[in-house]
Design a protein around this motif. Structure first.
Motif, PDB file in Angstrom:
ATOM      1  N   HIS A 233      -2.429   6.498   5.121  1.00  0.00           N
ATOM      2  CA  HIS A 233      -1.347   5.773   4.450  1.00  0.00           C
ATOM      3  C   HIS A 233      -1.477   4.306   4.747  1.00  0.00           C
ATOM      4  O   HIS A 233      -0.741   3.599   4.001  1.00  0.00           O
ATOM      5  CB  HIS A 233      -0.070   6.780   4.606  1.00  0.00           C
ATOM      6  N   ALA A 237      -1.686   1.628   1.798  1.00  0.00           N
ATOM      7  CA  ALA A 237      -0.377   0.299   2.093  1.00  0.00           C
ATOM      8  C   ALA A 237      -0.890  -1.264   1.861  1.00  0.00           C
ATOM      9  O   ALA A 237      -1.016  -1.925   0.582  1.00  0.00           O
ATOM     10  CB  ALA A 237       0.398   0.487   3.399  1.00  0.00           C
ATOM     11  N   LYS A 240      -2.457  -1.197  -1.902  1.00  0.00           N
ATOM     12  CA  LYS A 240      -0.912  -1.494  -2.769  1.00  0.00           C
ATOM     13  C   LYS A 240      -0.928  -3.231  -2.824  1.00  0.00           C
ATOM     14  O   LYS A 240      -1.235  -4.120  -3.636  1.00  0.00           O
ATOM     15  CB  LYS A 240      -0.885  -0.518  -2.738  1.00  0.00           C
ATOM     16  N   GLN A 246       3.850  -3.454  -5.819  1.00  0.00           N
ATOM     17  CA  GLN A 246       5.373  -3.909  -4.425  1.00  0.00           C
ATOM     18  C   GLN A 246       6.433  -2.288  -4.599  1.00  0.00           C
ATOM     19  O   GLN A 246       6.834  -2.302  -3.598  1.00  0.00           O
ATOM     20  CB  GLN A 246       6.261  -5.360  -4.808  1.00  0.00           C
ATOM     21  N   SER A 247       6.104  -1.649  -6.176  1.00  0.00           N
ATOM     22  CA  SER A 247       7.078  -0.748  -5.889  1.00  0.00           C
ATOM     23  C   SER A 247       6.755   0.375  -4.610  1.00  0.00           C
ATOM     24  O   SER A 247       5.672   0.732  -4.207  1.00  0.00           O
ATOM     25  CB  SER A 247       6.844   0.114  -7.601  1.00  0.00           C
ATOM     26  N   LYS A 248       7.889   1.256  -4.276  1.00  0.00           N
ATOM     27  CA  LYS A 248       7.323   2.621  -3.432  1.00  0.00           C
ATOM     28  C   LYS A 248       6.418   3.403  -4.407  1.00  0.00           C
ATOM     29  O   LYS A 248       6.496   4.078  -5.116  1.00  0.00           O
ATOM     30  CB  LYS A 248       8.444   2.967  -2.956  1.00  0.00           C
ATOM     31  N   SER A 249       5.523   4.297  -3.257  1.00  0.00           N
ATOM     32  CA  SER A 249       4.528   5.675  -3.583  1.00  0.00           C
ATOM     33  C   SER A 249       5.607   6.016  -4.260  1.00  0.00           C
ATOM     34  O   SER A 249       6.711   6.889  -3.153  1.00  0.00           O
ATOM     35  CB  SER A 249       3.513   5.427  -3.383  1.00  0.00           C
ATOM     36  N   ASN A 251       5.516  10.669  -3.132  1.00  0.00           N
ATOM     37  CA  ASN A 251       4.582  11.101  -2.456  1.00  0.00           C
ATOM     38  C   ASN A 251       4.438  12.791  -2.603  1.00  0.00           C
ATOM     39  O   ASN A 251       5.586  12.984  -2.868  1.00  0.00           O
ATOM     40  CB  ASN A 251       4.836  10.927  -0.671  1.00  0.00           C
TER      41      ASN A 251
END
Ligand SMILES: Nc1ncnc2c1ncn2[C@@H]1O[C@H](COP(=O)(O)O)[C@@H](OP(=O)(O)O)[C@H]1O
Ligand SMILES: [Mg+2]
Ligand SMILES: [Mg+2]
Ligand SMILES: [Mg+2]
Length: 351
Positions: A233, A237, A240, A246-249, A251
């Protein structure tokens, strides 16, 4: 070479029957036992492997199967009667397909059938790759998991079928229906249908699916695994950040990540290695990678090389990057800028 539509249809019926078994196990008793490598396995994994191998070999008796599980723990932990009870209950419910899929009616034949999944794989002949429950840890948590079956000829995946009982039809809308069956046939395309709908012929009741190439890279929706031990991870990060996402992944456990990408609910699936020596199992990627390929996306290792399913029970490469065609090159370029062209700096991220 013709398209393998009969293989696809039998795979769909078998995966659906096995998926329903896993859902029943999930409702009744969620308990895992620990395998030699400390990873978990459940009654659901064993039952699903038995049903699928039995169905495949009834229809294609000369074929080989590379299956994840074997029967050793069934005998050691005395799980046979419990597995048999679940198989009998699902066979009763799905008896309309007994002629096509066959039945299993005693513990010995269940164990023998599970052990027919020990093929070494390879570059020659007709070989199936089976993950009876992919994402067993997700299954035990009540999260995402998938029942995954692929059919290969001479080391090339021709058919992939994935049952996703907990996947929302629209990943962006948690209130949407859950439960899908995904099917890919090389040269024909990728298809989605509701898991509950009848399987009359491979693509009746189903919708052809495509990746979504319309988003700019910075707006891409990214998928990663849940388990921090299965992928880095930290590196994900950095990648990305490198491509300015910038958006959250999101999971998700299991090959449902490939399914969500194939139907246009996400653009990128990152799986960077956590361990430089780890080689991905073919059953963890065979069905999903064809699904993404046939829906217009691209799948490779972390250096951009195609995955080689003819190498044996594992791939001979590191990690997986699946994405839309428009984003793939940039991601690989960014990975190389972080870990080096040949991964010289990879080890420092793998603890
Ligand atoms: N160190 C490791 N690196 C990469 N994958 C691993 C791993 N250890 C286990 N896995 C695999 O990760 C799969 C689940 O993937 P994900 O994390 O995307 O849900 C597991 O499948 P099973 O659950 O079928 O055993 C297992 O084969
Ligand atoms: Mg496992
Ligand atoms: Mg797996
Ligand atoms: Mg598994």
């Amino acid at each position: 070479m013709g398209s393998y539509l009969k293989e696809a249809h039998i795979a769909q019926l078998a995966v659906k029957r096995a998926t329903i078994l896993t859902q029943k196990v999930a409702l009744e008793h969620l308990k895992g036992v620990s395998k030699e490598d400390k990873s978990p396995v459940t009654i659901g994994d064993f039952g699903a492997q038995a049903i699928i191998i039995n169905s495949v070999l009834k229809n294609f008796p000369g074929d080989e199967v590379v299956g994840e599980e074997d029967s050793e723990l069934i005998k050691e932990k005395n799980l046979g009667d419990d597995i048999l009870a679940h198989i009998e209950s699902i066979q009763k419910e799905d008896s309309a397909h007994d002629n096509e899929l066959g039945v299993l009616s005693d513990v010995k034949s269940i164990c023998d059938t599970i052990d027919k999944g020990q093929s070494k794989g390879g570059r020659k002949g007709r070989i199936w790759a089976l993950d009876p429950i992919d994402g067993t840890k997700g299954f035990l948590r009540g999260d995402q998991y998938a029942v995954c079956l692929a059919f290969m000829v001479d080391g090339v995946v021709q058919v992939g079928v994935i049952g996703c009982p907990n996947l929302p039809h629209d990943l962006g809308d948690p209130s949407s229906h859950v439960g899908g069956l995904f099917t890919a046939v090389r040269g024909v395309g990728s298809y989605f249908q509701d898991l509950k709908d009848d399987l009359i012929y491979p693509f009746t009741n189903s919708t052809k699916i495509h990746v979504d190439n319309s988003r700019a890279l910075e707006q891409a929706r990214v998928l990663e695994g849940v388990e921090k031990g299965h992928s880095s991870h930290e590196l994900q990060a950095l990648i990305k950040k490198g491509v300015n996402i910038q958006s959250k992944s999101v999971n998700l456990d299991s090959q449902v990540k490939y399914c969500a990408l194939a139907k246009g609910d996400a653009e990128i699936y990152l799986r960077l290695p956590k361990d430089v020596k780890y080689r991905e199992k073919i059953w963890d990627h065979a069905a999903g990678s064809l699904l993404v390929h046939e829906s217009g996306g691209k799948v490779s290792d972390i250096y951009g090389n195609e995955l080689d399913f003819g190498h044996g029970r594992t791939l001979n490469s590191q990690g997986v990057i699946a994405s839309t065609t428009t984003t793939h090159d940039k991601i690989i370029g960014t990975i190389k800028s972080i870990i080096g062209e040949k991964g010289e700096k990879l080890e420092q991220y793998c603890k």
